[in-house]
Design an enzyme around this catalytic site. Structure first.
Site, PDB file in Angstrom:
ATOM      1  N   TYR A  23      22.790 -21.233 -10.019  1.00  0.00           N
ATOM      2  CA  TYR A  23      23.787 -22.317 -10.090  1.00  0.00           C
ATOM      3  C   TYR A  23      25.228 -21.825 -10.273  1.00  0.00           C
ATOM      4  O   TYR A  23      25.442 -20.645 -10.484  1.00  0.00           O
ATOM      5  CB  TYR A  23      23.393 -23.412 -11.070  1.00  0.00           C
ATOM      6  CG  TYR A  23      23.200 -23.143 -12.544  1.00  0.00           C
ATOM      7  CD1 TYR A  23      23.669 -22.020 -13.184  1.00  0.00           C
ATOM      8  CD2 TYR A  23      22.534 -24.107 -13.306  1.00  0.00           C
ATOM      9  CE1 TYR A  23      23.486 -21.852 -14.548  1.00  0.00           C
ATOM     10  CE2 TYR A  23      22.339 -23.937 -14.675  1.00  0.00           C
ATOM     11  CZ  TYR A  23      22.829 -22.811 -15.288  1.00  0.00           C
ATOM     12  OH  TYR A  23      22.653 -22.650 -16.624  1.00  0.00           O
ATOM     13  N   GLU A  24      26.151 -22.700 -10.113  1.00  0.00           N
ATOM     14  CA  GLU A  24      27.581 -22.364 -10.077  1.00  0.00           C
ATOM     15  C   GLU A  24      27.890 -21.349  -8.974  1.00  0.00           C
ATOM     16  O   GLU A  24      28.753 -20.487  -9.130  1.00  0.00           O
ATOM     17  CB  GLU A  24      28.072 -21.804 -11.423  1.00  0.00           C
ATOM     18  CG  GLU A  24      27.804 -22.666 -12.626  1.00  0.00           C
ATOM     19  CD  GLU A  24      28.464 -24.035 -12.560  1.00  0.00           C
ATOM     20  OE1 GLU A  24      29.325 -24.239 -11.698  1.00  0.00           O
ATOM     21  OE2 GLU A  24      28.092 -24.892 -13.367  1.00  0.00           O
ATOM     22  N   GLY A  25      27.205 -21.467  -7.866  1.00  0.00           N
ATOM     23  CA  GLY A  25      27.388 -20.513  -6.766  1.00  0.00           C
ATOM     24  C   GLY A  25      26.351 -19.417  -6.869  1.00  0.00           C
ATOM     25  O   GLY A  25      26.436 -18.575  -7.766  1.00  0.00           O
TER      26      GLY A  25
END
Lengths: 598, 598
Positions: A440-442
């Site tokens: 997550y978050e890229g």
């Protein structure tokens, strides 16, 4: 059942002896952060983590979150009470602006609090973390009214927050998003669409939830240039913060997922919900990225946090579990067998985790100090240099610390043998929980591309030059003593490899961008090794100095750091050459197959 | 929902073109294994795996096994019916001795069947696998009566089997075990004790379960020299196999664990159960190790199997999921975005899995052929050389294939981004299931110690010399052509590193055994890289020859192999130098800290 003890001594050593936080006294908030204050705050958080959050980690995993028929979501038993204690401690806003009710302490303190919370209970820690992410974006892009309404309540924990980016058909490629915003006569907008994978999307911890939502205003351009950012609260509120009507946003379902069961990962349905534009029209992605960078650093810290707690429990088990005898003869002849910590292969696993943890923590704190310089210094050049550092190190910290954090959770589980695979000892939960941080978050591949494709070339490579200059300067430092050579010499080699890799990319990527793409992940990890190796050189230098100064048990403690640093240099840093070889292989064999050959 | 297609073409290519199975026609069972027969058997198993077992994999994960109040255990819905089909196919005993009802086909066929079953449904595949393990031990160590009673029913699947080694306080160090055996006047023994982590310990698939149990005969020496092996059937049976009384062995509970939920991992209670000694008194560990080596190779195959199915699903997703555009410009301008397979970092992940899978499969089949030579050849020297190979390669295949198999399941999950973390796509199950293979049948650290501590020095290093000789001979092969140089040259380098590592250990380990322990895991992985690299050289050579011979689409298919081999050489083999550096660092920094510093 796992236990956790916050690594307070290590943090105090890093802040005081390695990074000399006292030298930052000119920055707002730092004068208040005396060693006593820092030790007291972190000590209290550490105790809360050990006593309250750690036991709840298993509960969160077993009980999970439940969606009620009315769309409400209940968190696992005990979470509400723990959240009340967290709020009462005032810890959520430790580094938040004083003007909005925060304590204004250095970011390094906030990152340390974050590490402790995530070690103890990642699922729980994500609730306040997302609220802080939302508050960072509102602080940077909100109007005065938006700030006044939302910031104090997000910072004190009365309200929570979320980030709504992903849709079923797109996550990384947000230009494809379909959620739409219809402007209304009163200046608000009606938001309609479906968002997925929304962490902490709905829950019962706070009285309101402030959703930041990416949507496309009707008639806006297609692609990323038509995306705007909206604030969509669960309950509409008057300017005084009094809660009004329930907004048309609701949790459609909770995802069944691999881990972090204590955090509600929601499908969020927006059915003409009332939102207010934040920042400029069609510049929503830029505004969201302010939040993303903070969030990415935070996710990197999650990798460290899971590695730390997994290490602590593996070390305890290795000292307790009896099997076999030490190679040189029994170490505990009175016992049925020696504890497995006598075996070199078990030590290898423990040392790998520890040598990572201490350097990763240093990298986080060093970068947190830069963060404060970037935001609080009165000197524009200093601010810019610190901001360069942040931009460059953000993808490295996110990608490398979460990859290695997961790998270390797996190692810690391995120390337990079969007992690591069953739920009872909690080690398999650390593995499952740590896994999300790589995604997550890229996803980490995106971090690598951000580093190689954006951060390296930016401003003519200024940020990288400064980083390499700092490392090279340390290597060449006059008065370097012979005892530090075993640290400095391997770092020098690895830095040379990083420079070779950079030069190779500079030469080849312009003609063949796929060479950069194919080497990006290896470049990120090579960079991470150099950064962690540099941290070990700084730690070793400080440890040597402190050891010479004496004090009760100091020499032994400092010697432990010198040993861990040597392990890193001898056993972990050598991976650098394999990364360089892979980068220099280019993209040819990676890309040669036609798509239908897969 | 994941899909699976058995890699039949690759197996046929490896058996036919790379390893020339037709040259083994003098061994019993090989003449019958014509290409047509092999393709038919494997084709049928592949279809069963795709159609029946793959859909049940999710069911097994979700439903798990249930222990009833009476101690019975039900397998997940659908497992019983699938098991009946497996038995009806006659596939369990594909390579088992004809005299006991097996088909006597080459072991390579059995290993391939095992790979397919495990790819489709690891939890299910473990039930017949454990029965085969038990039958291998009985075949090697049982009396004529024991063989006659148990083998036919284990081989046709009417009865199942288990291995009972681990106890709550000991797993690896079996010298500590406490389960005891009281000899009875009738020649039987009463077995009493508790065993844990017993895979397939109790279930409803077969009418009887044959437990092989390690226990200490009353009065036997302490430690490993007092351990004996017993056959303890769930139902006592007459010499004709007719089921009699229920024996005093029962499942106390099923473990809650990270994965393989469809397989019942049981606590087994022996309350004076009737058992019969197998093999010699106090030589139980040796007998069990016969079974363990077969089992370890089988677990290595599990690593490959999970990597294969994870790869297939990641590749399919990467061709379907749209995000971003190819670096050189849109490849599918008519779509909203390009499929993510156009991105080099996604390709890197896919190619890493595939370049591993094909070489690992080759290594398994090569070793399976050696297995048949070791057991079926009329030439004693040939048998011994093949047995040397098996002993040396067993820990490498178990340790390296399961470590990399897990790593690849994680990579495949990563290709899915957030969709890999939720249960829906099944990718997180592959990760959780693959994790066990690094732990059971001897944790991978134990494999590394077995390789370095036992297999290397055995018989003056004869096995290693033969392996290195085979690789070096291939490198120096006269008539080697220039097109193969990109494969041969990197292998030559890596072989040199393996030889350096071996020499370093030979020089240092006698004086400091901890040097061997600290370097063992790296040595195992360095060895694995050389072995897989050698496989790629063999594959590349065969692919080049086959490509030149032409045929419908042959050149394209062979070119794919040449590309994958190049990727392995350029992108995976370079890790060898880091392993060598770590080994040569010795144990000093690994072992320097006092135990209480952890």
């Amino acid at each position: 059942m796992p236990t956790y003890k916050a690594p307070l001594d290590d943090v105090m050593f890093l802040l005081g002896d390695v990074f000399h936080i006292d030298r930052y006294g000119n920055l707002p908030g730092f004068a208040e952060a005396t060693p006593d204050v820092v030790a007291e705050v972190l000590g209290a958080v550490g105790k809360f983590c050990s006593d309250v959050l750690t036991p709840l980690n298993r509960v969160g995993n077993t009980e999970g979150c439940r969606r009620l028929d009315d769309g409400g979501v209940t968190t696992p038993p005990g979470f509400k009470d723990a959240y009340r204690k967290l709020v009462a401690g005032g810890w959520i806003g430790a580094a938040a602006p004083v003007e909005f009710g925060g304590q204004g302490l250095p970011t390094a303190i906030a990152q340390t609090i974050r590490e402790f919370l995530c070690s103890a209970n990642l699922s729980f820690a994500m609730y306040p973390e997302l609220a802080l992410g939302a508050s960072a974006a509102i602080f940077a892009h909100g109007t005065a009214e938006q700030k006044a309404l939302y910031l104090p309540k997000l910072i004190d924990g009365q309200w929570a927050g979320t980030m709504n980016l992903t849709e079923p058909h797109c996550g990384t490629d947000l230009g494809q998003l379909r959620t739409r915003a219809a402007p209304q006569a009163d200046g608000s907008s009606r938001i309609t669409g479906t968002k997925i994978f929304i962490s902490a999307g709905e829950h019962d911890l706070a009285e309101n939830i402030v959703h930041l939502v990416l949507a496309r205003i009707e008639g806006a351009p297609a692609g990323t240039k038509g995306v705007s950012l909206f604030i969509v609260p669960k309950f509409l509120a008057g300017p005084d913060g009094a809660l009004g009507a329930r907004n048309a946003v609701s949790c459609g379902s909770i995802e069944t997922k691999m881990g972090i069961h204590g955090n509600a990962t929601c499908v969020m349905n927006y059915d003409g919900a009332t939102g207010s534009l934040m920042g400029e029209e069609n510049r929503g992605l830029q505004a969201m990225f302010t939040m993303m960078n903070e969030a990415r650093l935070g996710v990197g810290v999650q990798g460290l946090a899971l590695s730390e707690v997994a290490y602590q429990n593996a070390a305890a088990y290795a000292k307790e579990r009896l099997a076999g005898r030490a190679m040189g003869g029994a170490k505990f002849p009175d016992k049925a067998a020696d504890p497995i910590i006598v075996h070199p292969d078990v030590r290898r696993m423990l040392m790998t985790m520890r040598a990572f943890n201490e350097a990763a923590r240093a990298l986080v704190l060093w970068t947190a100090l830069k963060n404060d310089v970037a935001h609080r210094s009165g000197d524009a050049d200093e601010r810019q240099a610190a901001d360069d550092h942040m931009g460059l190190l953000t993808p490295v910290i996110k990608g490398v610390l979460t990859d290695q954090g997961f790998a270390n959770a797996v190692l810690a589980q391995q120390v337990f043998g079969g007992h690591g695979y069953i739920a009872e000892h909690g080690m398999e939960q650390f593995v499952r929980d740590a896994r999300i941080a790589m995604i997550y978050e890229g996803a980490n591949g995106i971090q690598a591309l951000d580093l190689v494709g954006r951060k390296l070339p930016k401003d003519g490579g200024r940020a990288l030059q400064a980083f390499v200059g700092a490392v090279a300067g340390h290597i060449e430092e006059p008065g370097g003593n012979a005892a530090l050579a075993p640290y400095i010499a391997p770092l020098d080699l690895a830095l040379g490899e990083l420079q070779q890799a950079t030069a190779w990319l500079a030469q080849n990527a312009p003609g063949n961008p796929e060479d950069a793409g194919a080497g990006a992940t290896d470049y990120m990890h090579l960079f991470g090794l150099v950064a962690l190796g540099y941290m070990w050189c700084r730690i070793a230098e400080a440890a040597q100095q402190k050891s010479a100064m004496g004090g009760n048990g100091t020499a032994e403690r400092m010697n432990q750091k010198l040993v861990c640093g040597r392990f890193f240099m001898e056993r972990m840093l050598p991976a650098s050459s394999a990364h360089l070889a892979r980068i220099k292989a280019g993209a040819a064999s990676t890309m040669a197959l036609p798509i239908d050959a897969f």
